[in-house]
Structures are given as C-alpha cells and as structure tokens.
Scaffold this motif. Sequence first.
Motif, short mmCIF file in Angstrom:
data_model
loop_
_atom_site.label_atom_id
_atom_site.label_comp_id
_atom_site.label_asym_id
_atom_site.label_seq_id
_atom_site.Cartn_x
_atom_site.Cartn_y
_atom_site.Cartn_z
N PHE A 144 0.82 -1.21 0.00
CA PHE A 144 0.00 0.00 0.00
C PHE A 144 0.85 1.26 0.00
CE2 PHE A 144 -1.95 -3.29 2.75
CZ PHE A 144 -3.06 -3.60 1.99
N GLU A 145 0.30 2.30 -0.57
CA GLU A 145 0.86 3.62 -0.38
C GLU A 145 0.47 4.14 1.00
OE1 GLU A 145 -0.44 6.12 -3.52
OE2 GLU A 145 0.52 4.94 -5.11
N SER A 146 1.21 5.09 1.51
CA SER A 146 0.94 5.60 2.85
C SER A 146 -0.48 6.14 2.96
CB SER A 146 1.94 6.72 3.19
OG SER A 146 1.68 7.23 4.48
N ARG A 170 -3.20 4.60 2.41
CA ARG A 170 -4.13 3.99 1.44
C ARG A 170 -4.42 2.54 1.81
NH1 ARG A 170 -4.42 6.94 -3.32
NH2 ARG A 170 -4.08 9.15 -2.82
N ARG A 215 -1.30 -1.98 -4.55
CA ARG A 215 -0.83 -1.25 -5.72
C ARG A 215 0.03 -2.12 -6.62
NH1 ARG A 215 3.81 2.49 -2.71
NH2 ARG A 215 5.05 0.73 -1.94
N LEU A 224 -8.25 2.12 9.09
CA LEU A 224 -7.24 1.87 8.06
C LEU A 224 -6.83 0.40 8.05
CD1 LEU A 224 -5.30 2.85 5.89
CD2 LEU A 224 -3.65 3.43 7.70
N TYR A 272 -10.35 7.51 6.85
CA TYR A 272 -9.90 6.69 7.96
C TYR A 272 -9.65 7.58 9.18
CZ TYR A 272 -8.94 3.98 3.78
OH TYR A 272 -9.05 3.36 2.56
N LEU A 305 -5.77 0.23 -0.80
CA LEU A 305 -5.85 -0.61 -1.99
C LEU A 305 -4.47 -1.09 -2.40
CD1 LEU A 305 -8.46 1.33 -4.16
CD2 LEU A 305 -8.83 -0.71 -2.75
N SER A 321 -9.64 -5.15 1.82
CA SER A 321 -9.32 -5.06 0.39
C SER A 321 -8.64 -6.32 -0.11
CB SER A 321 -8.43 -3.83 0.12
OG SER A 321 -7.15 -3.99 0.72
N ARG A 377 -7.56 -2.25 4.97
CA ARG A 377 -6.49 -2.97 4.25
C ARG A 377 -6.74 -4.48 4.26
NH1 ARG A 377 -0.96 0.38 6.05
NH2 ARG A 377 -1.23 2.03 4.48
N THR A 379 -8.05 11.00 8.70
CA THR A 379 -8.44 11.49 7.38
C THR A 379 -9.94 11.32 7.22
OG1 THR A 379 -8.16 9.35 6.29
CG2 THR A 379 -6.19 10.74 6.49
#
Length: 266
Positions: free
Chosen positions: A141-143, A145, A149, A192, A186, A147, A199, A196, A183
């Motif tokens: 995952f990106e920070s 995120r 990648r 978060l 999340y 989903l 997903s 993860r 955010t």
Amino acid sequence: MARRRQNTEEHENLERWMVSYADFVTLLFAFFVVMYAISSVNEGKYKELSAAVISAFRDGSITPTVLQQTGQAANSMVAIEDPKTIAEHVKSNTEIERQERIARLNRALLAALDPLVKTGQVKVTQDKFSIAVEINDSALFESGRALPRGMSADILGQVGQILANDDHPVRVEGFSDNIPISTALYPSNWELSAARAGSIVRLFQESGVPPARLVAIGRAETRPISDNQTAEGRAKNRRVAISILLDRRNDSSVPIDALSSVDRSE
C-alpha cells in the motif's frame, strides 16, 4: 366281455396325466427349496459384519472376528482382518495425503510470493496449525491507502487463485503502528487496518475463494511485533498477516488469540 375290456382301457388312459403332473409339481417344489437354501443369509451375522466394518473405519475400537454363514446347500467362512489395524492404516494414509497437500500449498505460495520474499518484504512460516504469510505494508500500500498497488495486487491475485483450489479457512489481519491517522476516509488506525485487510479479502474473493472461508480483521496498533519508538520498529509493525488455518477446530472467524486456548500438545 370285449366291450367291458375296452371301457377299462379307455378309463386307465384318461388318468395317466395325473402321474406326470404329480412328478412336475414335486420337481418344482424341490427347485424352490434348493433356491431358498442357496439364497438364505444369516441376518444376525450379516449385521454383525456390517457393524464391525463401520466401527473399524470410524474409530478402530473392535476386536478381530470370524463370521460363519450356514445354509442348507453351502457353508462359507468369512475371516476379517483386525479392524483396528485397518482403521490405523486408513488414518495413516489420510494424514500422509493431508501433509502432502499442505506441502504443495506451501510451495505454491512461496513460488507466487517469491519476488517479495527475495526483497525481504514477505515472510512465510508454517506450523502444525497454520501457514502464515506476513507482508510489510510498504510492499502493498501507499501511505494512508488501503488498496494494493501495482505488482503487489497481481501477486495477491495469484495467491488468491492458489487459495481458491484449497479448502482451508483464510484469515487476513491488518496491523498498524502507534502513529495516529485522521483522514476523511480513515478517522483512526482501526479503520485503516480493517480496510487494508478487507481489500485483500475482496481480492481473494474475486480470484475465486468462497466468501464463507474468508474473514478480515483490523488490529490497529494493538499487536506490535517491534518497538514503536523507532522508525524501523514502526515499519515492522505496519503489516498484513494472511493465515491459512490448517487446524479444522479453528474457524476462520476466530480471533488469533483464541488459538492459545487450543491444546497444542495433541
């Protein structure tokens, strides 16, 4: 005198068929007696034999037996090998086949995850109860995120296809460090980490794994494996754990801590 003699002969000729008929009835009766004798089965002995075989394959708890069937036309002896030995042999073969299937599953997972294993971002371990795949979040995952990648999504898709051909429960858990996140998507690490895990479960389902075998769990920062006081430690704590549960007593919906309640001495 001639006329009387002629009548007597005619009377005797008319009744001769009864002799043949009586012979036929006697033969028919004998035939059915023989057929009954051949087909007669001792029902009690048959039930005893059936119960012995069923018990042998179930728990091997009965003793060797010799059964005899007796009929008017024939006698036969049926010798039964020690059912306990048979049951142990069957169980042994079943366990060998199970271990071979688990070994093939482990090899297939290692082959699919090899690119991430070589970079040290994935660790695969196996014990009596599970095959555990631990993946650093930076590989997936990106920070901030949830989903997967790029290449990691393709690799997880391959893992999902491997699991689709298996039948063990699969548990996916998301973990984070202790740095708070806030955010719109999340509000905390709970959302978060759960997103993860979810997903990856969704990706496995799309790859053909039945939903009933899958569960996603968000752990947030509650299960650290390293010290959160350093950047290196926090990086280790941000991870996803995929567990293929080999012990059927542990349902995929049971939290990981429940495994400690299982008697591992068996």
